[in-house]
Design a protein around this motif. Structure first.
Motif, PDB file in Angstrom:
ATOM      1  N   ALA A  61       0.838  -1.197   0.000  1.00  0.00           N
ATOM      2  CA  ALA A  61       0.000   0.000   0.000  1.00  0.00           C
ATOM      3  C   ALA A  61       0.876   1.250   0.000  1.00  0.00           C
ATOM      4  O   ALA A  61       1.871   1.323   0.717  1.00  0.00           O
ATOM      5  CB  ALA A  61      -0.910   0.002   1.222  1.00  0.00           C
ATOM      6  N   ASP A  62       0.490   2.246  -0.823  1.00  0.00           N
ATOM      7  CA  ASP A  62       1.297   3.464  -0.832  1.00  0.00           C
ATOM      8  C   ASP A  62       0.952   4.318   0.392  1.00  0.00           C
ATOM      9  O   ASP A  62      -0.002   4.051   1.120  1.00  0.00           O
ATOM     10  CB  ASP A  62       1.125   4.241  -2.136  1.00  0.00           C
ATOM     11  N   GLU A  63       1.737   5.351   0.603  1.00  0.00           N
ATOM     12  CA  GLU A  63       1.631   6.127   1.839  1.00  0.00           C
ATOM     13  C   GLU A  63       0.284   6.818   1.975  1.00  0.00           C
ATOM     14  O   GLU A  63      -0.274   6.923   3.064  1.00  0.00           O
ATOM     15  CB  GLU A  63       2.769   7.149   1.909  1.00  0.00           C
ATOM     16  N   ASP A  64      -0.265   7.325   0.844  1.00  0.00           N
ATOM     17  CA  ASP A  64      -1.562   8.003   0.913  1.00  0.00           C
ATOM     18  C   ASP A  64      -2.659   7.046   1.365  1.00  0.00           C
ATOM     19  O   ASP A  64      -3.556   7.429   2.128  1.00  0.00           O
ATOM     20  CB  ASP A  64      -1.932   8.605  -0.449  1.00  0.00           C
ATOM     21  N   LEU A  65      -2.601   5.797   0.889  1.00  0.00           N
ATOM     22  CA  LEU A  65      -3.600   4.809   1.306  1.00  0.00           C
ATOM     23  C   LEU A  65      -3.432   4.486   2.787  1.00  0.00           C
ATOM     24  O   LEU A  65      -4.412   4.384   3.537  1.00  0.00           O
ATOM     25  CB  LEU A  65      -3.470   3.545   0.463  1.00  0.00           C
ATOM     26  N   LYS A  66      -2.195   4.333   3.227  1.00  0.00           N
ATOM     27  CA  LYS A  66      -1.951   4.046   4.641  1.00  0.00           C
ATOM     28  C   LYS A  66      -2.498   5.158   5.536  1.00  0.00           C
ATOM     29  O   LYS A  66      -3.116   4.907   6.578  1.00  0.00           O
ATOM     30  CB  LYS A  66      -0.452   3.869   4.893  1.00  0.00           C
ATOM     31  N   LYS A  67      -2.273   6.392   5.114  1.00  0.00           N
ATOM     32  CA  LYS A  67      -2.756   7.527   5.900  1.00  0.00           C
ATOM     33  C   LYS A  67      -4.280   7.505   5.993  1.00  0.00           C
ATOM     34  O   LYS A  67      -4.858   7.774   7.051  1.00  0.00           O
ATOM     35  CB  LYS A  67      -2.289   8.848   5.273  1.00  0.00           C
ATOM     36  N   GLN A  68      -4.915   7.172   4.881  1.00  0.00           N
ATOM     37  CA  GLN A  68      -6.379   7.186   4.874  1.00  0.00           C
ATOM     38  C   GLN A  68      -6.962   5.984   5.610  1.00  0.00           C
ATOM     39  O   GLN A  68      -8.041   6.074   6.203  1.00  0.00           O
ATOM     40  CB  GLN A  68      -6.889   7.258   3.440  1.00  0.00           C
ATOM     41  N   LEU A  69      -6.261   4.861   5.587  1.00  0.00           N
ATOM     42  CA  LEU A  69      -6.697   3.715   6.385  1.00  0.00           C
ATOM     43  C   LEU A  69      -6.697   4.078   7.873  1.00  0.00           C
ATOM     44  O   LEU A  69      -7.639   3.747   8.614  1.00  0.00           O
ATOM     45  CB  LEU A  69      -5.789   2.509   6.132  1.00  0.00           C
ATOM     46  N   ALA A  70      -5.643   4.752   8.307  1.00  0.00           N
ATOM     47  CA  ALA A  70      -5.574   5.163   9.711  1.00  0.00           C
ATOM     48  C   ALA A  70      -6.647   6.201  10.025  1.00  0.00           C
ATOM     49  O   ALA A  70      -7.345   6.127  11.046  1.00  0.00           O
ATOM     50  CB  ALA A  70      -4.186   5.720  10.023  1.00  0.00           C
ATOM     51  N   ARG A  71      -6.812   7.151   9.131  1.00  0.00           N
ATOM     52  CA  ARG A  71      -7.766   8.254   9.333  1.00  0.00           C
ATOM     53  C   ARG A  71      -9.210   7.769   9.241  1.00  0.00           C
ATOM     54  O   ARG A  71     -10.120   8.360   9.828  1.00  0.00           O
ATOM     55  CB  ARG A  71      -7.510   9.320   8.279  1.00  0.00           C
TER      56      ARG A  71
END
Length: 809
Positions: A93-103
């Motif tokens: 997963a790219d960083e933007d997806l990781k950030k949105q998964l957390a958010r």
């Protein structure tokens, strides 16, 4: 209730509904289905927006009493411990997806939805465990909302169903047990066995090499579980051969028994995860508080979702039949808001956020994240000052409020009998075009139905062209942009486009305007200072900015707009204003010389680009120069330029290259604009107006390219909009100073054109033309862009569509 009918328990009572969200699957699907949205601060939000809309869609569809969200956690699961290559083939997963998964957890929290997860287990195991722990309750049904098909094994009769996404976020389907059997040929309980045979490449579950979907389905349908298959093989493998299973498959089964059983284990959702689900004492709707969700939407800059959520809650409260005291309360204090302050604050918000066009009181409160208008106004005015936009606000926008209101109140006279005749003529044209379309199609059909039209164009006539796009739902598109690609493929396409234009003119203007005319015989359209992202004004009731002018159809409609008795219409139109703004902002010496010399811009550019004397420029050369000029202004690419020129790609590239060689500072200017927009996230006009471009940071090349093209044009179109607005203020002041206020009145503003109504009294028209023309042509006096002259063309007449040009003074 929502649209989905509820099941009933053994006593015939409707069951309460528990909706479970497969959070990871939904956020992954949303992330890949939607553009790379981002907030002004750069926080990625595309997947979060999709999650929020999917969440509200599920609430609207199912009216749940209870909800829960299930998540994966970082780190290995028990499946990884059993098989280290589990899901090994998945792209990281790219960083933007990781950030949105957390958010994304904040979205569920804001909606008051509990979250379930546990180390070593996946979201599917959370779902399976909750299903297991509620299965004994006959008064509850479960709907699982997911983005993949793995959860179908949890389906049970009509008591546990799965609502899943087939494509994108809009194409959905709900599976009960009957639907699973219809699709696969066997029940939900055998889906892990099916995966055990055929494997699952997405999870790197190996299955048995050589057994695919068709064979796996056949084996499961005929023999049941994997264990049953191997019992049959060991008892009498001839039984499999007699059932039509090939010898080769039997041998593969015998060799792959361990792999099949191991793969089934990996594919089986656990129902014994160490969590405990407790049905809440209160229903979700009763317990829900809207403020956290609205605050999160404001933070994530989901401007429209707040209103959608409020409408959703209202509909759910009514459907659920809850007593008033159980419905969500909004305890914000009642405010008596001055309409003028509201309008002024809306303008300020729009200047701060160019995407917030025509903001409402609710938008203002949501943007500021506060409960009262007074607090919101203070916060927004603070943002305005911080962004350095106060001068633009006070000198350009605020002074126009009374001017626009006066124009709306004044209105413009309408020749209703003329429109009645035009309606008759255009309906006759529409009927004729409709008959031609049906003749081409070989029979009658509903032209307004995209589905039927698509069947005619693509199936019956077999039309196709390079680059045809589909709708978001995956259907073949019949939008105008796609039909234009097919225009030369068959005569029916041109007829369809004409049919749509006629129909739009009739419904929007010809048949609509008479009913909008006031008792005074005048049309009082609305004008919106904050109506567009570019800075230009917009209009509504009706939208006068979109009356087409090509092929005479628009001119015919404009002739219905007439001068009042004893008055004349006088129109003032800036000549080539965006080309002049390009010269102002780029400071290109060649283009500056063109306008300072007073030469025709398109002829002068043709002379320079084609290397011929001005008097040797042909009509075709001038036409091509005009196409290139507007193509450069609007960030047109080579392919679009090729289409508009009617040339080859090579020739279009040559023209464009030569243009930037001839006017070198233009290319440098556009490069600087794109670089600044990429760095700041917005562009600025000469007067400081900002337009935000969040897609400048998108990882999707086509979105980033589109944002760059719009960013190139934004300062030009925005500065032109500023100049027109300054001109409206200057002309109003000049008319007052010359004692013409009662004799001359602004009626309409349409793009770069101002239309006034002037008394027919002797000398008044000449006086007004001089005063207004000079005010408009000198709006840049005293600024750094005054070196490029502005030219205004004037025309007069009794009808807007049939005006006589006046000589320039």
């Amino acid at each position: 209730m929502g649209h989905a009918a509820r099941t009933k328990d053994a006593k015939g009572h409707e069951r309460a509904r528990l909706v479970l969200f497969d959070a990871h699957a939904i956020i992954h699907r949303a992330y890949h289905a939607l553009p790379d949205f981002a907030t002004a601060s750069g926080e990625p939000t595309g997947g979060l927006y999709g999650l929020a809309t999917m969440l509200m869609k599920a609430i609207a569809e199912f009216s749940p009493e209870y909800m829960a969200a299930c998540y994966d956690l970082p780190g290995p699961t028990f499946r990884h411990k059993e098989y280290k290559d589990y899901k090994a083939g998945r792209v990281k997963a790219d960083e933007d997806l990781k950030k949105q998964l957390a958010r994304s957890r904040d979205v569920f929290t804001a909606f008051g939805i509990p979250i379930y997860d546990h180390p070593g287990f996946e979201a599917d195991d959370m779902l399976g465990t909750i299903v297991e722990q509620t299965k004994a309750r006959d008064d509850i049904e479960v709907v699982i909302v997911s983005g993949d098909m793995d959860t179908l094994q949890l389906v049970a009769g009509d008591k546990v169903r799965v609502f899943t996404l087939r494509k994108g976020l809009n194409d959905t389907v709900i599976y009960d047990e009957a639907a699973v059997r219809e699709r696969f040929g066997f029940g939900p309980e055998l889906l892990p066995d099916y995966k055990g045979l055929r494997g699952d490449p997405s999870d790197n579950i190996i299955g048995i090499a050589g057994i695919g979907e068709k064979t796996g389905s056949e084996l499961i349908a005929k023999f049941g579980s994997i264990e049953s298959i191997y019992v049959a093989i060991k008892k009498d493998e001839q039984a499999l051969l007699d059932a039509g299973i090939k010898k080769r498959i039997v041998e593969l089964l015998k060799a792959g028994e361990d792999e099949a059983k191991f793969s089934k284990m990996l594919a089986t959702i656990r129902r014994d995860a160490p969590i405990r689900y407790a049905v809440p004492e209160e229903t979700w709707l009763t317990a829900f508080q809207i403020d956290p969700a609205l605050a999160l939407f404001t933070t994530l800059e989901f401007r429209t979702l707040g209103a959608r959520l409020k409408a959703l809650l209202a509909s759910q409260g009514g459907d659920a039949g809850a007593p008033d005291e159980e419905k969500p309360k909004d305890d914000a204090p009642e405010e008596a808001i001055d309409p003028t302050l509201l309008e002024e604050t809306a303008l300020a918000l729009w200047l701060v956020d160019s995407d917030a066009t025509n903001p409402s009181q609710e938008d203002i409160l949501e943007h500021a994240g506060v409960r009262t208008f007074a607090e919101a106004r203070e916060a927004i005015m603070g943002e305005l000052a911080k962004a350095g936009l106060e001068k633009l606000y006070r000198e350009i926008e605020l002074p126009l409020i009374p001017i626009v209101h006066a124009a709306e109140a004044r209105g413009i006279a309408i020749d209703v009998p003329y429109l009645a005749k035009l309606s008759k003529d255009y309906h006759a044209k529409l009927s004729l075009v409709e008959k031609k379309i049906h003749t081409h199609a070989g029979g009658e059909f509903n032209i307004n139905s995209p589905k039927q039209l698509g069947e005619i164009i693509f199936d019956r006539l077999g039309l196709t062209a390079k680059g045809l796009k589909k709708t978001d739902g995956g259907a073949r598109s019949t939008r105008e942009s796609e039909l234009e690609k097919l225009r030369d493929a068959h005569p029916i396409v041109a007829e369809i486009l004409e049919y749509r234009e006629l129909q739009k003119l009739l419904s929007t203007y010809i048949d609509n305007i008479p009913g909008m005319v006031g008792a005074d015989g005048r049309l009082h359209a609305k004008f919106h200072l904050a109506g567009t992202t570019t800075g230009r004004m917009s209009s509504s009731d009706p939208n006068l900015q979109n009356i087409p002018v090509r092929e005479g159809l628009g001119e015919a409609i404009r002739d219905a707009f007439v001068a009042g008795k004893g008055k004349t219409l006088v129109a003032f139109d800036y000549s080539q204003i965006e080309m002049r703004v390009l010269a102002m902002l780029s400071e290109d010496p060649g283009l500056t010389e063109v306008f300072q010399s007073g030469a025709d811009a398109h002829t002068a550019v043709a002379s320079r680009v084609f290397g011929v004397a001005p008097d040797a420029v042909t009509k075709e050369m001038r036409r091509r120069a005009k196409v290139i000029n507007f193509g450069i202004i609007y960030g047109m690419g080579v392919n679009a330029l090729k289409t508009n020129l009617g040339s080859t790609r090579e020739e279009a590239q040559e023209f464009m290259d030569q243009y930037f060689v001839t006017f070198p500072k233009i290319g440098a200017y556009f490069d600087a604009v794109k670089a600044a927009a990429a760095k700041k996230g917005y562009t600025e006009t000469f007067f400081g107006r900002r337009r935000h471009f969040r897609d400048m940071r998108s990882k999707l090349p086509y979105l980033r390219a589109a944002a760059e093209r719009m960013a190139m044009n934004a300062p030009l179109q925005g500065t032109a909009a500023d100049l027109v607005k300054i001109a409206m203020r200057r002309t109003d002041a000049a008319l007052a100073e010359e004692g013409l206020t009662g004799k001359v009145g602004l009626l309409l503003q349409v793009h770069d054109e101002l239309i006034f109504e002037v008394d027919d009294a002797k000398g008044t028209i000449d006086h007004a033309v001089t005063v207004i023309g000079q005010a408009m042509e000198h709006v840049t006096d005293g600024t750094a862009i005054a070196h490029i002259p502005l030219v205004v063309d004037a025309a007069e007449g009794k009808r807007w569509g049939s005006m006589t040009e006046l000589p320039r003074k």
